[in-house]
Design an enzyme around this catalytic site. Structure first.
Site, PDB file in Angstrom:
ATOM      1  N   ASN A 120      61.860 -39.949 -20.506  1.00 24.42           N
ATOM      2  CA  ASN A 120      62.835 -39.127 -20.867  1.00 24.42           C
ATOM      3  C   ASN A 120      62.427 -37.847 -21.303  1.00 24.42           C
ATOM      4  O   ASN A 120      61.748 -38.228 -22.598  1.00 24.42           O
ATOM      5  CB  ASN A 120      63.934 -39.718 -21.897  1.00 24.42           C
ATOM      6  CG  ASN A 120      64.870 -38.930 -21.930  1.00 24.42           C
ATOM      7  OD1 ASN A 120      65.657 -38.423 -21.261  1.00 24.42           O
ATOM      8  ND2 ASN A 120      65.087 -38.391 -23.542  1.00 24.42           N
ATOM      9  N   GLU A 121      62.059 -36.674 -20.553  1.00 25.47           N
ATOM     10  CA  GLU A 121      62.224 -35.536 -21.477  1.00 25.47           C
ATOM     11  C   GLU A 121      60.858 -35.662 -22.398  1.00 25.47           C
ATOM     12  O   GLU A 121      60.813 -35.275 -23.384  1.00 25.47           O
ATOM     13  CB  GLU A 121      63.466 -35.221 -22.249  1.00 25.47           C
ATOM     14  CG  GLU A 121      63.239 -33.975 -22.799  1.00 25.47           C
ATOM     15  CD  GLU A 121      64.620 -33.872 -23.717  1.00 25.47           C
ATOM     16  OE1 GLU A 121      65.762 -33.575 -23.321  1.00 25.47           O
ATOM     17  OE2 GLU A 121      64.786 -33.917 -25.107  1.00 25.47           O
TER      18      GLU A 121
ATOM     19  N   GLU B 279      74.622 -42.000 -22.995  1.00 20.13           N
ATOM     20  CA  GLU B 279      73.610 -42.511 -23.863  1.00 20.13           C
ATOM     21  C   GLU B 279      74.406 -42.820 -25.118  1.00 20.13           C
ATOM     22  O   GLU B 279      75.629 -42.067 -25.458  1.00 20.13           O
ATOM     23  CB  GLU B 279      72.626 -41.307 -24.249  1.00 20.13           C
ATOM     24  CG  GLU B 279      71.789 -41.615 -25.784  1.00 20.13           C
ATOM     25  CD  GLU B 279      70.747 -40.560 -25.876  1.00 20.13           C
ATOM     26  OE1 GLU B 279      71.010 -39.305 -25.630  1.00 20.13           O
ATOM     27  OE2 GLU B 279      69.818 -40.941 -26.451  1.00 20.13           O
TER      28      GLU B 279
ATOM     29  N   CYS C 137      67.227 -39.637 -25.558  1.00 19.18           N
ATOM     30  CA  CYS C 137      66.115 -40.020 -26.533  1.00 19.18           C
ATOM     31  C   CYS C 137      66.078 -41.352 -27.143  1.00 19.18           C
ATOM     32  O   CYS C 137      65.074 -42.049 -27.364  1.00 19.18           O
ATOM     33  CB  CYS C 137      66.221 -39.189 -27.889  1.00 19.18           C
ATOM     34  SG  CYS C 137      65.535 -37.379 -27.379  1.00 19.18           S
TER      35      CYS C 137
HETATM   36  O1  AHR Z   1      71.799 -35.295 -24.743  1.00 19.30           O
HETATM   37  C1  AHR Z   1      71.161 -35.482 -26.132  1.00 19.30           C
HETATM   38  C2  AHR Z   1      69.698 -35.562 -26.073  1.00 19.30           C
HETATM   39  O2  AHR Z   1      69.248 -34.189 -25.722  1.00 19.30           O
HETATM   40  C3  AHR Z   1      69.228 -36.684 -25.200  1.00 19.30           C
HETATM   41  O3  AHR Z   1      68.936 -37.717 -25.827  1.00 19.30           O
HETATM   42  C4  AHR Z   1      67.682 -36.115 -25.295  1.00 19.30           C
HETATM   43  O4  AHR Z   1      67.202 -36.521 -23.956  1.00 19.30           O
HETATM   44  C5  AHR Z   1      67.987 -34.626 -25.236  1.00 19.30           C
HETATM   45  O5  AHR Z   1      67.185 -34.059 -26.151  1.00 19.30           O
END
Ligand code: AHR
Length: 658
Positions: free
Chosen positions: A381-382, A50, A259
């Site tokens: 994502n999450e 990321e 994120c």
């Molecule tokens: O890895 C850092 C962050 O942690 C990522 O962007 C997110 O998916 C998680 O909350």
């Protein structure tokens, strides 16, 4: 009152008597090589990437010019540090002799509407030269003597007169390191290129573009790349960082997050189509972590990197809802949602379509006529467990199933070990459900049996983000214990990836733990990195069934030492992994039943150190694995030191399986 003689004698005796060593822990490991073991999924070890902590722009992406397109969004400063960004960030005016430079940003007549900003540079004052300079990321560009650097920019004259600007690399003292004069341009945008070869190395160089003759010129998309990139790619990656990633032998790469996939509000979501095509046509975005994304490292470059390091690409696309951690939480309306679903379908076409097809032609024009062979695609994502997400997610799955039947869909089970969306993932029947947790080291040790009794029906598990909140030995060992549990349960847990992957020492938003740290010229791998590398590069194709006995603790609870046993027929080797989070050594008696074990050229690799030991710029190899010859056989013993990870590689033939 003085102590009685007997008590006094006892105290003296206790003080001087040799201390009785506590009994040593002895564990017994019996391998059953004559029993059929479960296959180990080939993609168990992968990576999460990321653009956080300067991982892409100013990190892995080798571009040296910061804010090359004068596109920094003024409304977003670096999170927590309050730095105001603007389209002029990293640029300063240059005036020589009696000349000065007026520097404005315009958008009226751009190279490409998708990234419309450009610099308008006008001279004032008397004779001399004028222009602008870019200081690079974090206050200076690191350049090597004798190495070629490729400069490019879109330039046009700001008057009726043709202009021929000069481009130079300068040291902080103003000394010229390299200089070229560009071919003249008139009032239409033209791309100009030059090769700059510095005559000395410098860690704080700046790029200067000036004009001697003429009064005005315009500049857009100003770029400077080292010629030497990973695999020699143009618009490529920093070689040392990319190599550190490749050395982890990942079997997949998840990108672009994290994120930043769903973004700070819908307008900030990562829409992959903005990241492909010529760099001047990519629509930049602000970064959810408080800086800027050029999208220069875009989806094409991610796919290409995967190919270069021999792993499966795992793109993750937004599910039409914004990041649940940012206010306001937004969700795409029903009608607009179709476009977001179409993005998923089109990405498969971009990656896999023939060069003659619409999206396949875009890929081919970027230099890759052959399909990339995409198999895995993540949606979401999450996400937080909201009605908005529960309503939208199944629509993505239905359409992808129908139109992209060869693609395995990865859904999200939300944040935390409770996996709040796991039920929705099971209902929609995705191939994998992605769980994320950042917990203390003790959690990873105590939960190494998390999957031992879990039901096997439904989606396979992808542990897509995890870390034990630290980069010291105790964290690495705790994660190693957990990994032995994942290997043991790899019939259910098919993939995992530590997160985050990269962090710049001087620009970090996620401070607790990152796999690889770097600055502008150095790379530091963590104890956690060594665990990932050791484990990923010694993964057999089958699990070897074993019995493992270790006396419990005084309170009856398990004394945890992680153990994994796998066999690789391809390599003709048995791999035994041990992770000891205890404060004392453990002796292990190994008994290999069912044949196959040999003693030839076995090796033992030890990763050990005090719990608080870590690596840093001053001592990048304070914690590093040490390999040495080892005498193995049908039965043998070994010691696993406190706070350590041990890997045995035992050359071995395939046993007779009854
Ligand atoms: O890895 C850092 C962050 O942690 C990522 O962007 C997110 O998916 C998680 O909350």
């Amino acid at each position: 009152m003085s102590p009685r003689p007997a008590a006094l004698l006892r105290r003296i005796f206790d003080r001087f008597a040799p201390r009785k060593a506590p009994p040593r822990l002895v564990g017994r490991l019996t391998l059953h090589r004559d029993q059929i073991g479960k296959p180990i999924p080939p993609h168990l070890y992968g990576l999460f990437f990321e653009d956080i902590n300067g991982a892409a722009d100013g990190g892995l992406y080798a571009e040296l010019v910061e804010n090359r397109s004068f596109a920094y969004f003024p409304i977003h400063g670096v999170r927590g540090e309050g730095t105001a960004l603007s389209p002029k960030t990293a640029w300063e005016t240059v005036g020589r002799g009696k000349r000065e430079c007026r520097f404005d940003i315009a958008i009226l007549d751009p190279v490409d509407e998708r990234s419309p900003n450009y610099a308008v540079l006008r001279a004032s004052g008397g004779p001399g030269s004028f222009g602008i300079a870019n200081r690079g990321y974090r206050g200076g560009m690191r350049v090597e003597a004798g190495a070629p650097y490729d400069f490019s920019a879109f330039i046009r004259s700001g008057s009726a007169m043709s202009v021929a600007p000069t481009v130079a690399l300068e040291g902080p003292d103003g000394q010229i390191l390299a200089r070229e004069t560009l071919a003249a341009v008139s009032s239409a945008w033209e791309k100009r290129e030059a090769v700059l070869i510095p005559r000395r190395s410098e860690s704080r160089a700046r790029l200067v573009v000036t004009l001697d003759i003429g009064d005005a010129f315009h500049l857009a998309h100003v770029s400077l790349f080292p010629r030497e990139t990973f695999h020699g790619r143009r618009n490529g990656l920093r070689k040392d960082l990319a190599q550190a990633i490749a050395d982890l032998k990942p079997r997949f790469l998840r990108f672009p997050g994290g994120c930043i996939v769903h973004g700070d509000g819908l307008a900030n979501a990562y829409r992959w189509k903005d990241s492909v095509g010529p760099i001047e046509s990519r629509r930049p975005n602000w970064n959810r972590w408080g800086y800027h994304q050029t999208y220069g490292l875009g989806f094409f470059e991610y796919f290409q990197f995967c190919e270069d390091i021999g792993c499966e690409p795992m793109p993750i696309l937004p599910a039409g809802v914004s990041c649940g951690f940012s206010k306001p939480f937004q969700a795409v309306g029903d009608e607009a949602l179709e476009a977001w679903i179409q993005d998923c379908v089109d990405l498969v076409a971009f990656a896999n379509g023939p060069a003659s097809s619409g999206w396949g032609a875009v890929r081919a024009a970027m230099g890759h006529p052959e399909p990339f062979g995409l198999k895995l695609l993540g949606v979401g994502n999450e996400e937080h467990d909201t009605p908005a997400f529960r309503k939208r997610f199944p629509k993505f799955v239905e359409r992808l199933r129908r139109e992209c039947p060869g693609i395995e869909i990865i859904g999200t089970s939300g944040l935390g070990p409770e996996a709040p969306l796991a039920d929705l993932m099971a209902q929609t029947g995705v191939s994998y459900t992605d769980e994320h947790y950042y917990m203390e080291p003790a959690w990873f040790v105590e939960n190494h049996r998390r999957f031992d009794g879990a039901k096997r029906e439904g989606p396979k598990v992808y542990v897509g983000e995890y870390a034990s909140r630290g980069n010291a030995m105790e964290n690495a060992v705790a994660e190693a214990v957990y990994l032995t549990g994942l290997e043991r349960n790899s019939d259910l847990v098919a993939m995992h990836s530590y997160a985050p992957l990269l962090a710049h020492y001087d620009f970090c938003q996620w401070k607790h733990a990152n796999l690889i740290w770097f600055d502008d010229g150095r790379v530091v791998t963590t104890p956690n990195y060594h665990v990932q590398r050791l484990f990923a590069s010694h993964l057999g194709e089958t699990w070897v069934p074993h019995d493992w006995n270790l006396p419990p603790r005084a309170d009856g609870r398990e004394t945890v030492v992680g153990v994994s046993s796998t066999y690789s027929a391809r390599e003709g080797a048995l791999f035994l992994k041990f992770a000891n989070p205890q404060a004392s050594p453990v002796d292990i008696e190994v008994d290999i039943r069912g044949g196959g074990a040999t003693t030839a050229a076995a090796t033992r690799t030890l990763l050990a150190g005090p719990p608080e030991a870590t690596n840093d710029l001053a001592a990048p190899n304070r914690v590093a694995p040490v390999e040495e010859p080892f005498q193995a056989g049908p039965s043998f013993s070994l010691e696993i030191p406190p706070c350590s990870v041990v890997l045995l590689r035992i050359p071995s033939k395939s046993p007779e399986i009854r």
